[in-house]
Design a protein around this motif. Sequence first.
Motif, PDB file in Angstrom:
ATOM      1  N   LYS A  12       0.862  -1.138  -0.083  1.00 41.58           N
ATOM      2  CA  LYS A  12       0.048   0.030  -0.048  1.00 41.58           C
ATOM      3  C   LYS A  12       0.853   1.302   0.039  1.00 41.58           C
ATOM      4  CE  LYS A  12      -3.875  -2.452   0.423  1.00 41.58           C
ATOM      5  NZ  LYS A  12      -3.807  -3.468   1.274  1.00 41.58           N
ATOM      6  N   GLU A  13       1.979   1.157  -0.308  1.00 41.70           N
ATOM      7  CA  GLU A  13       2.915   2.424  -0.730  1.00 41.70           C
ATOM      8  C   GLU A  13       2.539   3.276  -1.867  1.00 41.70           C
ATOM      9  OE1 GLU A  13       6.731   0.071   1.304  1.00 41.70           O
ATOM     10  OE2 GLU A  13       6.992   0.800  -0.484  1.00 41.70           O
ATOM     11  N   ILE A  14       1.891   2.425  -2.918  1.00 46.43           N
ATOM     12  CA  ILE A  14       1.452   3.095  -4.186  1.00 46.43           C
ATOM     13  C   ILE A  14       0.162   2.563  -4.660  1.00 46.43           C
ATOM     14  CG2 ILE A  14       1.604   2.969  -6.568  1.00 46.43           C
ATOM     15  CD1 ILE A  14       4.889   2.326  -6.365  1.00 46.43           C
ATOM     16  N   PRO A  15      -0.724   3.645  -4.509  1.00 47.32           N
ATOM     17  CA  PRO A  15      -2.221   3.462  -4.633  1.00 47.32           C
ATOM     18  C   PRO A  15      -2.602   2.767  -5.778  1.00 47.32           C
ATOM     19  CG  PRO A  15      -1.739   5.509  -5.208  1.00 47.32           C
ATOM     20  CD  PRO A  15      -0.441   5.137  -4.746  1.00 47.32           C
ATOM     21  N   ALA A  16      -3.520   1.788  -5.640  1.00 47.73           N
ATOM     22  CA  ALA A  16      -3.961   0.975  -6.948  1.00 47.73           C
ATOM     23  C   ALA A  16      -5.568   0.584  -6.624  1.00 47.73           C
ATOM     24  CB  ALA A  16      -3.605  -0.472  -6.878  1.00 47.73           C
ATOM     25  N   LYS A  17      -6.411   0.623  -7.576  1.00 41.60           N
ATOM     26  CA  LYS A  17      -7.800   0.282  -7.448  1.00 41.60           C
ATOM     27  C   LYS A  17      -7.921  -1.112  -7.281  1.00 41.60           C
ATOM     28  CE  LYS A  17      -9.179   4.179 -10.284  1.00 41.60           C
ATOM     29  NZ  LYS A  17      -9.733   4.961 -11.451  1.00 41.60           N
ATOM     30  N   ILE A  18      -7.956  -1.573  -5.896  1.00 42.91           N
ATOM     31  CA  ILE A  18      -8.037  -3.049  -5.648  1.00 42.91           C
ATOM     32  C   ILE A  18      -9.295  -3.635  -5.763  1.00 42.91           C
ATOM     33  CG2 ILE A  18      -7.767  -4.615  -3.676  1.00 42.91           C
ATOM     34  CD1 ILE A  18      -5.505  -2.413  -2.510  1.00 42.91           C
ATOM     35  N   VAL A  19      -9.571  -4.716  -6.294  1.00 39.85           N
ATOM     36  CA  VAL A  19     -10.699  -5.415  -6.524  1.00 39.85           C
ATOM     37  C   VAL A  19     -10.976  -6.777  -5.817  1.00 39.85           C
ATOM     38  CG1 VAL A  19     -11.071  -4.461  -8.857  1.00 39.85           C
ATOM     39  CG2 VAL A  19      -9.964  -6.766  -8.486  1.00 39.85           C
ATOM     40  N   TYR A  20      -9.805  -7.171  -5.277  1.00 40.27           N
ATOM     41  CA  TYR A  20      -9.696  -8.449  -4.402  1.00 40.27           C
ATOM     42  C   TYR A  20      -8.290  -8.360  -3.455  1.00 40.27           C
ATOM     43  CZ  TYR A  20      -9.068 -13.379  -2.849  1.00 40.27           C
ATOM     44  OH  TYR A  20      -9.210 -14.312  -2.298  1.00 40.27           O
ATOM     45  N   GLU A  21      -8.557  -8.881  -2.409  1.00 40.73           N
ATOM     46  CA  GLU A  21      -7.346  -8.829  -1.442  1.00 40.73           C
ATOM     47  C   GLU A  21      -7.634 -10.000  -0.483  1.00 40.73           C
ATOM     48  OE1 GLU A  21      -3.996  -6.347   1.037  1.00 40.73           O
ATOM     49  OE2 GLU A  21      -6.056  -5.460   0.586  1.00 40.73           O
ATOM     50  N   ASP A  22      -6.483 -11.009  -0.025  1.00 39.12           N
ATOM     51  CA  ASP A  22      -6.693 -11.673   0.964  1.00 39.12           C
ATOM     52  C   ASP A  22      -5.333 -11.615   1.540  1.00 39.12           C
ATOM     53  OD1 ASP A  22      -5.208 -13.708  -0.192  1.00 39.12           O
ATOM     54  OD2 ASP A  22      -6.914 -14.973  -1.038  1.00 39.12           O
ATOM     55  N   GLU A  23      -4.988 -12.553   2.461  1.00 39.35           N
ATOM     56  CA  GLU A  23      -3.583 -12.403   3.132  1.00 39.35           C
ATOM     57  C   GLU A  23      -2.393 -12.692   2.175  1.00 39.35           C
ATOM     58  OE1 GLU A  23      -5.918 -16.403   3.742  1.00 39.35           O
ATOM     59  OE2 GLU A  23      -6.285 -14.293   4.610  1.00 39.35           O
ATOM     60  N   GLU A  24      -2.773 -13.482   1.008  1.00 40.08           N
ATOM     61  CA  GLU A  24      -1.506 -14.016  -0.024  1.00 40.08           C
ATOM     62  C   GLU A  24      -1.798 -13.407  -1.112  1.00 40.08           C
ATOM     63  OE1 GLU A  24       0.359 -18.203   1.022  1.00 40.08           O
ATOM     64  OE2 GLU A  24      -2.279 -18.335   1.081  1.00 40.08           O
ATOM     65  N   ILE A  25      -2.824 -12.849  -1.662  1.00 42.45           N
ATOM     66  CA  ILE A  25      -3.361 -12.533  -3.135  1.00 42.45           C
ATOM     67  C   ILE A  25      -3.844 -11.006  -3.299  1.00 42.45           C
ATOM     68  CG2 ILE A  25      -4.482 -12.912  -5.277  1.00 42.45           C
ATOM     69  CD1 ILE A  25      -2.369 -15.281  -4.332  1.00 42.45           C
ATOM     70  N   LEU A  26      -3.425 -10.426  -4.130  1.00 40.07           N
ATOM     71  CA  LEU A  26      -3.884  -9.082  -4.682  1.00 40.07           C
ATOM     72  C   LEU A  26      -4.314  -9.068  -5.851  1.00 40.07           C
ATOM     73  CD1 LEU A  26      -4.194  -6.083  -2.948  1.00 40.07           C
ATOM     74  CD2 LEU A  26      -2.145  -5.431  -4.022  1.00 40.07           C
ATOM     75  N   ALA A  27      -5.424  -8.164  -6.227  1.00 41.51           N
ATOM     76  CA  ALA A  27      -5.809  -8.088  -7.583  1.00 41.51           C
ATOM     77  C   ALA A  27      -6.470  -6.457  -7.658  1.00 41.51           C
ATOM     78  CB  ALA A  27      -7.098  -8.814  -7.989  1.00 41.51           C
ATOM     79  N   PHE A  28      -5.955  -5.862  -8.641  1.00 44.56           N
ATOM     80  CA  PHE A  28      -6.001  -4.472  -8.977  1.00 44.56           C
ATOM     81  C   PHE A  28      -6.408  -4.358 -10.404  1.00 44.56           C
ATOM     82  CE2 PHE A  28      -1.664  -5.466  -8.157  1.00 44.56           C
ATOM     83  CZ  PHE A  28      -0.984  -4.678  -9.112  1.00 44.56           C
ATOM     84  N   LYS A  29      -6.960  -3.060 -10.790  1.00 39.96           N
ATOM     85  CA  LYS A  29      -6.976  -2.738 -12.134  1.00 39.96           C
ATOM     86  C   LYS A  29      -6.003  -2.227 -12.779  1.00 39.96           C
ATOM     87  CE  LYS A  29     -11.996  -1.431 -11.544  1.00 39.96           C
ATOM     88  NZ  LYS A  29     -12.919  -0.453 -11.805  1.00 39.96           N
ATOM     89  N   ASP A  30      -5.635  -2.607 -13.869  1.00 33.88           N
ATOM     90  CA  ASP A  30      -4.403  -2.168 -14.894  1.00 33.88           C
ATOM     91  C   ASP A  30      -4.474  -0.774 -15.182  1.00 33.88           C
ATOM     92  OD1 ASP A  30      -2.519  -1.646 -16.916  1.00 33.88           O
ATOM     93  OD2 ASP A  30      -2.178  -4.008 -16.723  1.00 33.88           O
ATOM     94  N   ILE A  31      -3.532  -0.217 -15.035  1.00 31.90           N
ATOM     95  CA  ILE A  31      -3.650   1.469 -15.342  1.00 31.90           C
ATOM     96  C   ILE A  31      -3.682   1.676 -16.811  1.00 31.90           C
ATOM     97  CG2 ILE A  31      -2.622   2.147 -13.037  1.00 31.90           C
ATOM     98  CD1 ILE A  31       0.077   2.680 -14.562  1.00 31.90           C
ATOM     99  N   ASN A  32      -3.166   0.601 -17.546  1.00 33.62           N
ATOM    100  CA  ASN A  32      -3.178   0.812 -18.878  1.00 33.62           C
ATOM    101  C   ASN A  32      -4.017  -0.326 -19.427  1.00 33.62           C
ATOM    102  OD1 ASN A  32      -1.431   3.313 -19.246  1.00 33.62           O
ATOM    103  ND2 ASN A  32       0.490   1.670 -18.604  1.00 33.62           N
ATOM    104  N   PRO A  33      -5.270  -0.398 -19.446  1.00 34.25           N
ATOM    105  CA  PRO A  33      -6.187  -1.398 -19.895  1.00 34.25           C
ATOM    106  C   PRO A  33      -6.196  -1.689 -21.365  1.00 34.25           C
ATOM    107  CG  PRO A  33      -7.725   0.354 -19.116  1.00 34.25           C
ATOM    108  CD  PRO A  33      -6.076   0.800 -18.824  1.00 34.25           C
ATOM    109  N   VAL A  34      -6.099  -2.775 -21.870  1.00 33.84           N
ATOM    110  CA  VAL A  34      -6.389  -3.215 -23.133  1.00 33.84           C
ATOM    111  C   VAL A  34      -7.773  -3.767 -23.550  1.00 33.84           C
ATOM    112  CG1 VAL A  34      -3.750  -3.876 -23.319  1.00 33.84           C
ATOM    113  CG2 VAL A  34      -5.486  -5.516 -22.868  1.00 33.84           C
ATOM    114  N   ALA A  35      -8.589  -3.834 -22.496  1.00 31.24           N
ATOM    115  CA  ALA A  35      -9.996  -4.353 -22.705  1.00 31.24           C
ATOM    116  C   ALA A  35     -10.670  -3.578 -21.608  1.00 31.24           C
ATOM    117  CB  ALA A  35     -10.188  -5.782 -22.645  1.00 31.24           C
ATOM    118  N   PRO A  36     -12.308  -3.446 -21.693  1.00 35.47           N
ATOM    119  CA  PRO A  36     -12.853  -2.657 -20.869  1.00 35.47           C
ATOM    120  C   PRO A  36     -12.592  -3.682 -19.320  1.00 35.47           C
ATOM    121  CG  PRO A  36     -14.269  -3.287 -22.555  1.00 35.47           C
ATOM    122  CD  PRO A  36     -12.837  -4.167 -22.840  1.00 35.47           C
ATOM    123  N   VAL A  37     -12.264  -4.689 -19.382  1.00 34.24           N
ATOM    124  CA  VAL A  37     -11.810  -5.330 -18.055  1.00 34.24           C
ATOM    125  C   VAL A  37     -10.487  -5.980 -18.300  1.00 34.24           C
ATOM    126  CG1 VAL A  37     -12.147  -7.248 -16.226  1.00 34.24           C
ATOM    127  CG2 VAL A  37     -14.216  -6.303 -17.404  1.00 34.24           C
TER     128      VAL A  37
END
Length: 114
Positions: A12-37
Amino acid sequence: MEDCLFCRIARKEIPAKIVYEDEEILAFKDINPVAPVHLLFIPKKHISTFFDLEPGDELVIGRLHRAVVQVAREMGLEEQGFRLVANCQEGGGQLIFHLHYHLIAGRPLQWPPG
C-alpha cells in the motif's frame, strides 16, 4: 524486494484500484487497460518469474487461480469468459518482474494474441 512496483502496491505504498485482497493475493485494475476489464492478480510474496517458484509456492499459485475465478464470477464473466495471460521473462513480454496474471475480458478476444 524493496523497489519492486508490485511489492510496493501490495504494501500500500503506491495506490491501486484494488478489486480483491486476502492474506496472500492482491488483484487490482491495470492502469493501461487493453480491454474493458483488465485486472492484475499477484501473489503478495515476491516471486520474480515462473522460473523462481520454490517448493511450496504451488499453494499460493492455486490460491491465485481461485481468486481469479472468484472475481470473474463476481463480475459476471462466467458466461462470456475471459483470457488469463502470464508473461515470463523479457522475451515473453514480462515488463515487471513480479509474477502476475492479466485477466482480460469485456470485448471479443482474437487468437493468436500477439
